[in-house]
Design a protein around this motif. Structure first.
Motif, PDB file in Angstrom:
ATOM      1  N   ALA A  91      48.136 -85.459 -15.238  1.00  0.00           N
ATOM      2  CA  ALA A  91      49.152 -86.139 -16.038  1.00  0.00           C
ATOM      3  C   ALA A  91      50.330 -86.550 -15.166  1.00  0.00           C
ATOM      4  CB  ALA A  91      49.627 -85.231 -17.173  1.00  0.00           C
ATOM      5  N   ALA A 110      50.058 -82.312 -24.600  1.00  0.00           N
ATOM      6  CA  ALA A 110      48.916 -82.852 -23.850  1.00  0.00           C
ATOM      7  C   ALA A 110      47.726 -81.890 -23.918  1.00  0.00           C
ATOM      8  CB  ALA A 110      49.307 -83.125 -22.398  1.00  0.00           C
ATOM      9  N   LEU A 119      46.506 -77.917 -17.707  1.00  0.00           N
ATOM     10  CA  LEU A 119      46.304 -79.179 -16.999  1.00  0.00           C
ATOM     11  C   LEU A 119      46.120 -78.869 -15.515  1.00  0.00           C
ATOM     12  CD1 LEU A 119      49.143 -81.320 -18.675  1.00  0.00           C
ATOM     13  CD2 LEU A 119      46.783 -81.012 -19.427  1.00  0.00           C
ATOM     14  N   VAL A 122      50.196 -81.951 -12.711  1.00  0.00           N
ATOM     15  CA  VAL A 122      51.244 -82.748 -13.369  1.00  0.00           C
ATOM     16  C   VAL A 122      52.173 -83.276 -12.295  1.00  0.00           C
ATOM     17  CG1 VAL A 122      53.219 -82.734 -14.937  1.00  0.00           C
ATOM     18  CG2 VAL A 122      51.159 -81.473 -15.550  1.00  0.00           C
ATOM     19  N   TYR A 247      48.023 -89.382 -19.299  1.00  0.00           N
ATOM     20  CA  TYR A 247      47.025 -88.441 -18.793  1.00  0.00           C
ATOM     21  C   TYR A 247      45.731 -89.171 -18.458  1.00  0.00           C
ATOM     22  CZ  TYR A 247      44.980 -88.618 -23.513  1.00  0.00           C
ATOM     23  OH  TYR A 247      44.419 -89.050 -24.683  1.00  0.00           O
TER      24      TYR A 247
END
Length: 271
Positions: A91, A110, A119, A122, A247
């Motif tokens: 992302a 997200a 995730l 980032v 994303y």
């Protein structure tokens, strides 16, 4: 009911969270290649608002929601847990009109949208500084601390930066507890990677990536304009975008994009 119901809901809500879902599921966007990232964002916001408002029923018109969820249901696509290890979820977060505390909201949303616990990476775009001011380590520190907390809480694996020159990247690297794993360089501002930046990145094992995002991917005026175009007679000037997260889900073994989308949060000013 359409735009009339959407307008009524927007006049009572305090916040708006807009999720495009997987853009690869949008037939209309597949055929169109936006000239710039900014145009793509505007297109996505407009199509999501138009689609969402067209499906609002009479009974929803009377609802009062503090946070209004604006999504295109058929485009939402969560990741199959059995495929998670084969995918890289990345992302890039653009802070528009809010502070560092909104980073957690963006990452949580997200993760929720994609159905994942964390995730893989980032990247944060430098938040806008006041006119006449230069980006500094002191200005970046609260944002980076928030990202570090999310790494320590296992919500993010790796964190990176965007558009930092060698001096600022070095300052951040020396100060940070969790070191930047990458730094994006805008090819519009330099056709060749600066040698001092390249040397420092190599020495500290920081991956240098390229991008073509403008300094402001979504400004307040642009957001209000597209809101006005999408929902007639809405008081668009009351709505201020807080942040924008883009994303992408990539199949590691093949390097192809499986999913891509945007999540945007805005708030309604009381005045």
């Amino acid at each position: 009911m359409g735009t009339e119901g959407a307008r009524a809901l927007l006049e009572r809500a305090g916040r708006l969270t807009l999720q495009t879902g997987n853009l690869l599921n949008w037939g209309c966007l597949r055929k169109k290649c936006p000239a710039t990232p900014s145009e793509e964002v505007r297109d996505c916001i407009q199509k999501t608002l138009t689609e969402w408002s067209s499906k609002i029923r009479q009974d929803q018109n009377q609802e009062t929601l503090e946070v209004l969820e604006c999504t295109v249901a058929q485009a939402i696509e969560k990741i199959n847990p059995e495929e998670r290890d084969e995918l890289k979820v990345s992302a890039k977060l653009f802070i528009v009109g809010s502070n560092s505390s909104s980073i957690r909201d963006a990452v949580d949303l997200a993760c929720s949208a994609l159905g994942v616990a964390q995730l893989d990476s980032v990247i944060i775009a430098p938040p806008p500084v006041e006119d006449g001011s230069n980006l500094s380590l002191e200005y970046l520190q609260p944002y980076w601390k928030e990202l570090e907390n999310l790494v320590q809480n296992k919500k993010i694996v790796a964190i990176g930066t965007s558009d930092l020159d060698k001096t600022l990247l070095e300052q951040l690297y020396l100060w940070a507890q969790v070191k930047p794993s990458s730094n994006q360089v805008n090819l519009a501002s330099c056709c060749v990677m600066p040698p001092d930046l390249t040397a420092f990145a190599k020495e500290c094992d920081i991956q240098l990536l390229t991008h073509n995002d403008p300094k402001e991917l979504l400004c307040e005026a642009s957001f209000q304009e597209v809101l006005q175009e999408s929902i007639q007679n809405v008081k668009a000037n009351k709505w201020i975008p807080l942040w924008l997260l883009r994303y992408s889900v990539i199949v590691k073994s093949r390097g192809i994009i499986k999913s891509k989308g945007y999540i945007i949060q805005a708030k309604r000013s009381a005045s």
